[in-house]
Design a protein around this motif. Structure first.
Motif, PDB file in Angstrom:
ATOM      1  N   LYS A  60     -10.918  -4.712   1.472  1.00 13.79           N
ATOM      2  CA  LYS A  60     -10.214  -4.657   0.186  1.00 13.79           C
ATOM      3  C   LYS A  60      -9.740  -6.026  -0.297  1.00 13.79           C
ATOM      4  O   LYS A  60      -8.675  -6.166  -0.891  1.00 13.79           O
ATOM      5  CB  LYS A  60      -9.051  -3.675   0.245  1.00 13.79           C
ATOM      6  CG  LYS A  60      -9.464  -2.240   0.543  1.00 13.79           C
ATOM      7  CD  LYS A  60      -8.261  -1.318   0.562  1.00 13.79           C
ATOM      8  CE  LYS A  60      -8.657   0.088   0.908  1.00 13.79           C
ATOM      9  NZ  LYS A  60      -9.138   0.869  -0.217  1.00 13.79           N
ATOM     10  N   ASP A  79      -6.758  -0.286  -4.624  1.00 13.35           N
ATOM     11  CA  ASP A  79      -6.042  -1.034  -3.594  1.00 13.35           C
ATOM     12  C   ASP A  79      -6.745  -2.321  -3.181  1.00 13.35           C
ATOM     13  O   ASP A  79      -6.456  -2.894  -2.133  1.00 13.35           O
ATOM     14  CB  ASP A  79      -5.754  -0.169  -2.354  1.00 13.35           C
ATOM     15  CG  ASP A  79      -4.790   0.954  -2.665  1.00 13.35           C
ATOM     16  OD1 ASP A  79      -3.794   0.678  -3.361  1.00 13.35           O
ATOM     17  OD2 ASP A  79      -5.033   2.091  -2.238  1.00 13.35           O
ATOM     18  N   LEU A 124       0.839  -1.196   0.000  1.00 15.50           N
ATOM     19  CA  LEU A 124       0.000   0.000   0.000  1.00 15.50           C
ATOM     20  C   LEU A 124       0.876   1.248   0.000  1.00 15.50           C
ATOM     21  O   LEU A 124       1.938   1.269   0.623  1.00 15.50           O
ATOM     22  CB  LEU A 124      -0.897   0.018   1.234  1.00 15.50           C
ATOM     23  CG  LEU A 124      -1.995  -1.040   1.297  1.00 15.50           C
ATOM     24  CD1 LEU A 124      -2.657  -1.021   2.667  1.00 15.50           C
ATOM     25  CD2 LEU A 124      -3.015  -0.816   0.195  1.00 15.50           C
ATOM     26  N   SER A 125       0.403   2.270  -0.656  1.00 14.69           N
ATOM     27  CA  SER A 125       1.118   3.548  -0.685  1.00 14.69           C
ATOM     28  C   SER A 125       0.850   4.328   0.596  1.00 14.69           C
ATOM     29  O   SER A 125      -0.202   4.161   1.223  1.00 14.69           O
ATOM     30  CB  SER A 125       0.653   4.385  -1.876  1.00 14.69           C
ATOM     31  OG  SER A 125       0.885   3.704  -3.072  1.00 14.69           O
ATOM     32  N   ARG A 160      -2.902  -5.935  -6.909  1.00 17.41           N
ATOM     33  CA  ARG A 160      -3.716  -4.887  -6.292  1.00 17.41           C
ATOM     34  C   ARG A 160      -4.215  -3.980  -7.411  1.00 17.41           C
ATOM     35  O   ARG A 160      -3.440  -3.552  -8.262  1.00 17.41           O
ATOM     36  CB  ARG A 160      -2.832  -4.104  -5.313  1.00 17.41           C
ATOM     37  CG  ARG A 160      -3.604  -3.320  -4.282  1.00 17.41           C
ATOM     38  CD  ARG A 160      -2.674  -2.550  -3.367  1.00 17.41           C
ATOM     39  NE  ARG A 160      -1.723  -3.302  -2.619  1.00 17.41           N
ATOM     40  CZ  ARG A 160      -1.971  -3.921  -1.450  1.00 17.41           C
ATOM     41  NH1 ARG A 160      -3.162  -3.899  -0.936  1.00 17.41           N
ATOM     42  NH2 ARG A 160      -1.013  -4.561  -0.818  1.00 17.41           N
ATOM     43  N   VAL A 193      -2.831   5.891   2.219  1.00 16.78           N
ATOM     44  CA  VAL A 193      -4.032   5.077   2.008  1.00 16.78           C
ATOM     45  C   VAL A 193      -4.745   4.971   3.347  1.00 16.78           C
ATOM     46  O   VAL A 193      -4.124   4.803   4.389  1.00 16.78           O
ATOM     47  CB  VAL A 193      -3.659   3.672   1.464  1.00 16.78           C
ATOM     48  CG1 VAL A 193      -4.833   2.713   1.554  1.00 16.78           C
ATOM     49  CG2 VAL A 193      -3.164   3.769   0.031  1.00 16.78           C
TER      50      VAL A 193
END
Length: 126
Positions: A100, A56, A3-4, A52, A7
Motif C-alpha cells: 500500500k 488505504d 488505518l481503520s 491515504r 483493515v
C-alpha cells in the motif's frame, strides 16, 4: 490518518486498533486468525507529508515523493539490519511487508512493558 480497524494486510493480518503514534510511525495491534496469534504492526507513515486514499494506499505530493522514498528505504534497510542483530530476540520481527505504498513491520506480540513506555534513563531489571 491511521488505518481503520478491520483493515486486512497481506491477506492475513487484521488491524484491531491503534496503540501508539509518532510523527513518522503508527503502531497497531493486529490479529492473524489463520495463525491464531496477535501481532504488533509498525507502519512507516510521515503524518505531516503523507495522505491515504480510499483504498488505504499511502500517497505523497510530488514535491515530497523523493524524500519520502529515501526515508522509506532507510527505514526498511534499518529494520532488515535489526533482524540480523541479537536485539531481534527482544523485538521479534517476523517480517517486513511492503504494501500500500509504505512498509509494515510485523512483530510478534509479547507480554510485558511496551517499548515506548520503557524508560532508558532508569535501569530496569530483566
Amino acid at each position: 490518518m491511521e488505518l481503520s480497524p478491520m483493515v486486512v494486510l497481506a491477506g492475513k493480518y487484521i488491524i484491531l486498533n491503534l496503540l501508539y503514534s509518532t510523527d513518522y510511525l503508527y503502531v497497531y495491534l493486529a490479529k492473524a486468525p489463520s495463525l491464531g496469534e496477535e501481532f504488533i504492526i509498525v507502519e512507516f507513515f510521515p503524518v505531516n507529508e503523507a495522505t491515504r486514499d480510499e483504498d488505504d494506499f499511502v500517497t505523497m505530493s510530488p514535491e515530497n515523493a523523493d524524500d519520502y522514498e529515501r526515508r522509506l528505504n532507510k527505514f526498511t534497510s534499518d529494520c532488515q539490519k535489526v533482524i540480523r542483530m541479537p536485539i531481534n530476540r527482544f523485538l521479534n520481527i517476523r517480517e517486513i511487508l511492503p504494501e500500500k505504498g509504505t512498509v509494515y513491520v510485523i512483530t510478534k506480540k509479547m507480554s510485558g512493558m511496551p517499548l515506548f513506555q520503557f524508560n532508558l534513563d532508569k535501569p530496569q531489571a530483566f
